[in-house]
Each structure stands twice: as C-alpha cells, then as structure tokens.
Write an enzyme that holds these catalytic residues in place. Sequence first.
Site, PDB file in Angstrom:
ATOM      1  N   GLU A   4      -1.567  -2.423   5.781  1.00 50.39           N
ATOM      2  CA  GLU A   4      -1.894  -0.738   4.945  1.00 50.39           C
ATOM      3  C   GLU A   4      -2.581  -2.147   3.334  1.00 50.39           C
ATOM      4  O   GLU A   4      -2.012  -2.145   3.016  1.00 50.39           O
ATOM      5  CB  GLU A   4      -0.274  -0.873   4.403  1.00 50.39           C
ATOM      6  CG  GLU A   4       0.223  -0.028   5.708  1.00 50.39           C
ATOM      7  CD  GLU A   4      -0.558   1.655   6.053  1.00 50.39           C
ATOM      8  OE1 GLU A   4      -0.832   1.545   5.624  1.00 50.39           O
ATOM      9  OE2 GLU A   4       0.373   1.913   7.312  1.00 50.39           O
TER      10      GLU A   4
ATOM     11  N   CYS B  73      -2.363   3.014  -4.143  1.00 55.19           N
ATOM     12  CA  CYS B  73      -3.130   2.645  -3.362  1.00 55.19           C
ATOM     13  C   CYS B  73      -3.812   3.906  -2.984  1.00 55.19           C
ATOM     14  O   CYS B  73      -4.988   4.170  -2.699  1.00 55.19           O
ATOM     15  CB  CYS B  73      -3.013   1.981  -1.790  1.00 55.19           C
ATOM     16  SG  CYS B  73      -1.164   3.017  -1.418  1.00 55.19           S
TER      17      CYS B  73
HETATM   18  P1  NAD Z   1      -1.601  -8.310  -2.994  1.00 55.44           P
HETATM   19  O1  NAD Z   1      -2.934  -8.092  -1.777  1.00 55.44           O
HETATM   20  O2  NAD Z   1      -2.246  -9.709  -4.134  1.00 55.44           O
HETATM   21  O3  NAD Z   1      -0.339  -8.955  -2.810  1.00 55.44           O
HETATM   22  C1  NAD Z   1      -0.036  -8.467  -1.567  1.00 55.44           C
HETATM   23  C2  NAD Z   1       0.844  -8.844  -1.581  1.00 55.44           C
HETATM   24  O4  NAD Z   1       0.632  -9.918  -0.146  1.00 55.44           O
HETATM   25  C3  NAD Z   1       2.255 -10.155  -1.980  1.00 55.44           C
HETATM   26  O5  NAD Z   1       3.746  -9.750  -1.450  1.00 55.44           O
HETATM   27  C4  NAD Z   1       1.488 -11.566  -1.536  1.00 55.44           C
HETATM   28  O6  NAD Z   1       2.314 -12.834  -2.412  1.00 55.44           O
HETATM   29  C5  NAD Z   1       1.342 -11.898  -0.743  1.00 55.44           C
HETATM   30  N1  NAD Z   1       0.197 -12.361  -0.135  1.00 55.44           N
HETATM   31  C6  NAD Z   1      -0.962 -12.866  -1.168  1.00 55.44           C
HETATM   32  N2  NAD Z   1      -1.607 -13.370  -0.155  1.00 55.44           N
HETATM   33  C7  NAD Z   1      -1.132 -13.620   1.433  1.00 55.44           C
HETATM   34  C8  NAD Z   1      -1.625 -14.438   2.023  1.00 55.44           C
HETATM   35  N3  NAD Z   1      -2.900 -14.558   1.803  1.00 55.44           N
HETATM   36  N4  NAD Z   1      -0.863 -14.608   2.790  1.00 55.44           N
HETATM   37  C9  NAD Z   1       1.080 -13.675   3.261  1.00 55.44           C
HETATM   38  N5  NAD Z   1       0.693 -13.200   1.782  1.00 55.44           N
HETATM   39  C10 NAD Z   1       0.321 -13.296   1.194  1.00 55.44           C
HETATM   40  O7  NAD Z   1      -1.182  -7.080  -4.025  1.00 55.44           O
HETATM   41  P2  NAD Z   1      -0.868  -6.933  -4.876  1.00 55.44           P
HETATM   42  O8  NAD Z   1      -1.553  -6.885  -5.682  1.00 55.44           O
HETATM   43  O9  NAD Z   1       0.330  -7.124  -4.558  1.00 55.44           O
HETATM   44  O10 NAD Z   1      -0.766  -4.929  -4.335  1.00 55.44           O
HETATM   45  C11 NAD Z   1      -2.153  -4.819  -5.107  1.00 55.44           C
HETATM   46  C12 NAD Z   1      -3.166  -4.472  -3.566  1.00 55.44           C
HETATM   47  O11 NAD Z   1      -2.056  -3.291  -2.550  1.00 55.44           O
HETATM   48  C13 NAD Z   1      -4.146  -2.989  -4.309  1.00 55.44           C
HETATM   49  O12 NAD Z   1      -4.996  -3.195  -3.186  1.00 55.44           O
HETATM   50  C14 NAD Z   1      -3.044  -2.045  -3.882  1.00 55.44           C
HETATM   51  O13 NAD Z   1      -3.996  -0.669  -2.895  1.00 55.44           O
HETATM   52  C15 NAD Z   1      -2.526  -2.466  -1.746  1.00 55.44           C
HETATM   53  N6  NAD Z   1      -1.581  -1.107  -2.245  1.00 55.44           N
HETATM   54  C16 NAD Z   1      -1.392  -0.801  -0.580  1.00 55.44           C
HETATM   55  C17 NAD Z   1      -0.932   0.234  -0.514  1.00 55.44           C
HETATM   56  C18 NAD Z   1      -1.114   1.270   0.989  1.00 55.44           C
HETATM   57  O14 NAD Z   1      -0.476   1.584   1.816  1.00 55.44           O
HETATM   58  N7  NAD Z   1      -2.086   0.629   1.266  1.00 55.44           N
HETATM   59  C19 NAD Z   1       0.365   0.385  -1.306  1.00 55.44           C
HETATM   60  C20 NAD Z   1      -0.069  -0.608  -2.203  1.00 55.44           C
HETATM   61  C21 NAD Z   1      -0.890  -1.318  -2.787  1.00 55.44           C
END
Ligand code: NAD
Length: 451
Positions: A228, A262
């Site tokens: 997601e 999101c």
């Molecule tokens: P992010 O991608 O920086 O982090 C999300 C999660 O992934 C965190 O727990 C982070 O520590 C982890 N992570 C980061 N890199 C990783 C890796 N290489 N391997 C494993 N885990 C890793 O995102 P964010 O800043 O926390 O959230 C914002 C983003 O999330 C926005 O792009 C938003 O649109 C998206 N989002 C999507 C949805 C959806 O349902 N589609 C919902 C909420 C947020």
Amino acid sequence: MARFPVIDPSTEQVLGEFPEAGEAEVADAVSALRVGQADWAALGAEARAGYLVDLAKVLRARRDDIAATMSREMGKPLTEALAEVDKGAAQALLLASQGPGWLADETVALETRTAVVRAVPRGVVAAITPWNFPLWQALRSLMPALLAGNTCALKPAPQGTMTALALRRAFEEAQLPRGVLRVLTGGAATGEALVRAPVDVVVFTGSQSAGKRVAAVAAEGLKTCVLEMGGSDPFVVLADADLDLAVRLATEGRFRNAGQICISAKRFFVEQPIAAAFRDRFAKAAAKLRVGDALDPATQMGPLVTQQQRERLQAQVGASIAAGARVLTGGRALERKGWFFAPTVLDHVTPDMPVMREETFGPVAPLMAVRDAAEAVRLANAGDFGLGATVVGGARAPEVAAQLQAGLVGVNGLVTSDVRFPFGGVKGSGLGRELGRDGVRALCDLRVLLK
Ligand code: NAD
C-alpha cells in the site's frame, strides 16, 4: 542496542528514546511467532474474533491516553486522534462479526465430485506501517492477519513508536495469547531485517520508494507482498457541483492530518464555469483553518511530522512557484516553534510542476481549471499513482468517476478504508488489497480437497 528519539513535532521536544531492533531481536521475535502460530490457528476463527471484541473494549477504555500519545508523537489534532481510536474500536467489532464467515470452507460441485476450498493461515505476517495513522494503519494490517490465524510482527514507523507500544499494551490487556504479536521498534534497517527474516507474508504501507525496496527483498525469499503505497489523488469538481459541498470536501480532503494522508485529495481539477467561485471560496476556507499545537482541542490543523518532511514540501512548493504557480494563500512555513506549514492553495499550476507530478505529503492544494470533464479525466489519470479519487457534481459524476484509474473513487464524498470492503491502489500506488473478504483471504493459503 542503538536507540532513536521520538520528537514532538508541535514543540520540538524529545519525548523519549527507543531501541532500534537489530537482526538478532528480529530473528528471536519471528521464531517465537512461528512457535505460537499453531496454537493460535487451532483456536478457530470465532475464538480469534473474540480477542478483537475484547481489544475494542480496551481501546474504548484507553481512548483518551492513546489519542493523546498519537497527537504528541506525530502531530495529529486531538479531535482526529480521538476519532482514529473510535474507528479502530468500531472496525474491530465489525471484523469480529463479519470476518469469520469469510474464512468458512467453500464447496464447488463438480460433475461427479466436490471441491472443498479451505482458507488456512499463511504463518507469520510482517506488518510494516507508516506514522500518519499510527493506530489505524497498524490495526488495518494486524487485525485481518490475526483473524485469519497468522501470528504477526509489527514494525511501526519511528514517529509512530509510542502509539504502537500503546497498541501492544491494549492487546495484552485484551489477553491476546503470548507468541501471537511482537512489536519491533526501529527504522528502515529494522524493517528490512524483518522482510529478510523467515516470515511468510509482508504487508507494507508507506512510500513508493520504500515499497519497491521491500518488494525486491521479499522477492529474493519468494515471499508474498501486499504493498500500500503513495498516492496523488485527483479531486474533480464538475460545473453542476453543489459548491458548498465541494468546498467542504476539498478542505477536509486536503487539510485533514495536515494533508499527510495517502488518500488526501492532492490535485484539484475544476470545470471552467465554476473554477473562479470554487477557487475563491476554497482559498478562504483554507486561510481560516486554526493551525496550532496538536493537543489544543481548538486546533484544526497541526504541524508536519518531521523537519525533513517540511523541508521536502517547501522545496516542492518553492520549485512550483519559481515555475509560475501563484500563491492564493499560505505557501510558506510558519515562524514559530514546531514544524508548521501554512494551509496553502496554489493556482496557475501546470501538470509538470512538482506539486502536480509528485506526491505532496502536506497541506498544499494545487488547482487547475479545465475545459470539460474529459480534460479533467485525462489529467487526473496522468502519472504513476492510482490510489483514491473524488468527483463532486450532478448527474454526470458517477460516469466521470468510472473513468478514473484508482482503487477507490468517491462520488460527492471522500474515500475511506473500512474492514467491509477491499482497500488499495492501482499503478504505482500498490499491489494487492487489504481488508474486506478479499483482503482477509489474501492472508491465507487456499487448499483444495477433492472428494
Ligand atoms: P516510509 O516509506 O518512509 O516508511 C513506511 C514504513 O516502512 C516505516 O515503518 C519505515 O521504517 C519502513 N521502511 C522504510 N524503508 C524500508 C525498507 N527498505 N525496508 C523495510 N521497511 C522500510 O513512509 P512514511 O513516511 O512513514 O509514510 C508516508 C508514505 O506512506 C506516503 O507516501 C503515503 O502516501 C504512504 N501511505 C500509504 C498508505 C496506503 O494505504 N496506500 C497509507 C498511509 C501512508
């Protein structure tokens, strides 16, 4: 063990320091979850649903504390945080009542035999979640996985750590058996260690760049992934729209959670005859929002989650203004303690500007007047994202909505996630679906018995 700080974005004060789980802690957690899984699966879906009912009671009893924790650590206004706890409790009850039926055996009558399709749990599910809905995103991934009979490791975003720990306590108070849920705190390295560990399914919610990395690492171990990711949802206003409704939905859709959702409305396309009236009223509504400390009950919009997030937004807005965008309101960081950014409305934007091309994760609304609905659809469908969308208008609205490339489209209302229907995006916004019958069964293996 290395530690990382969680900082209150309203005040810039350090709230606490938390351990960054390394490979050894991740491995221990996953092997405990593997051991606990057989007993959890053996309980049956109805008994597992009972724990969700108990969880809902605990969430209701702990409502004020959990909401305040959320507001403090990631800057969501208290009213929104309370609503998030309420949603979590209500959705837990809905899943508990409807979910077990989705897991029942299905029989298919053949010519001379019967096929029985049984949904069995996959094993250990890794849930990696973002900070923007630190309670609901975790529940959205955990509840279906647990109900299906899997055990789960939750790796929350660093800025959602305290809420994730409060959720773990809530599960403990609901008497969830030991060995069913582990919370691993830390950042990207902890997340990546979890994806590499012997888990069976990875449910990831976050940015597109991290999602691609997670998918690549999971592919090495042939692990199923549900992704997601980000969105840049279009918000289309047709000429015959109810203007009051359009302005109300646009204001809520773009500025709730300071635009860090999101499925926030992120690009606005308005049919020419109504464009000037919509623009003026929307800019006025944005300028009137009360921006302030997340814990102040009067606050309508809080800060951005981190200084880096604000710098990224400022760069997107600055580059777009330099390329010709006009600021109708806002357009800048607020000069006060905390990572506040003024609610911003821009017009004179073009599709190639950063505020239109990239996901803007903050309170920035770029507006484009369009000749007709066909132009709105063409522009809305351009680009790599396809998560949600909204169309506001009269009789034509459902037909326009059907042409938008998105996982969820709202007609005269905003989109949302709900355990009763599938949630997810198309194109670069995601792979697979969470929630609903399809989302729950996707966390199971389907085994067929031919009798
Ligand atoms: P992010 O991608 O920086 O982090 C999300 C999660 O992934 C965190 O727990 C982070 O520590 C982890 N992570 C980061 N890199 C990783 C890796 N290489 N391997 C494993 N885990 C890793 O995102 P964010 O800043 O926390 O959230 C914002 C983003 O999330 C926005 O792009 C938003 O649109 C998206 N989002 C999507 C949805 C959806 O349902 N589609 C919902 C909420 C947020």
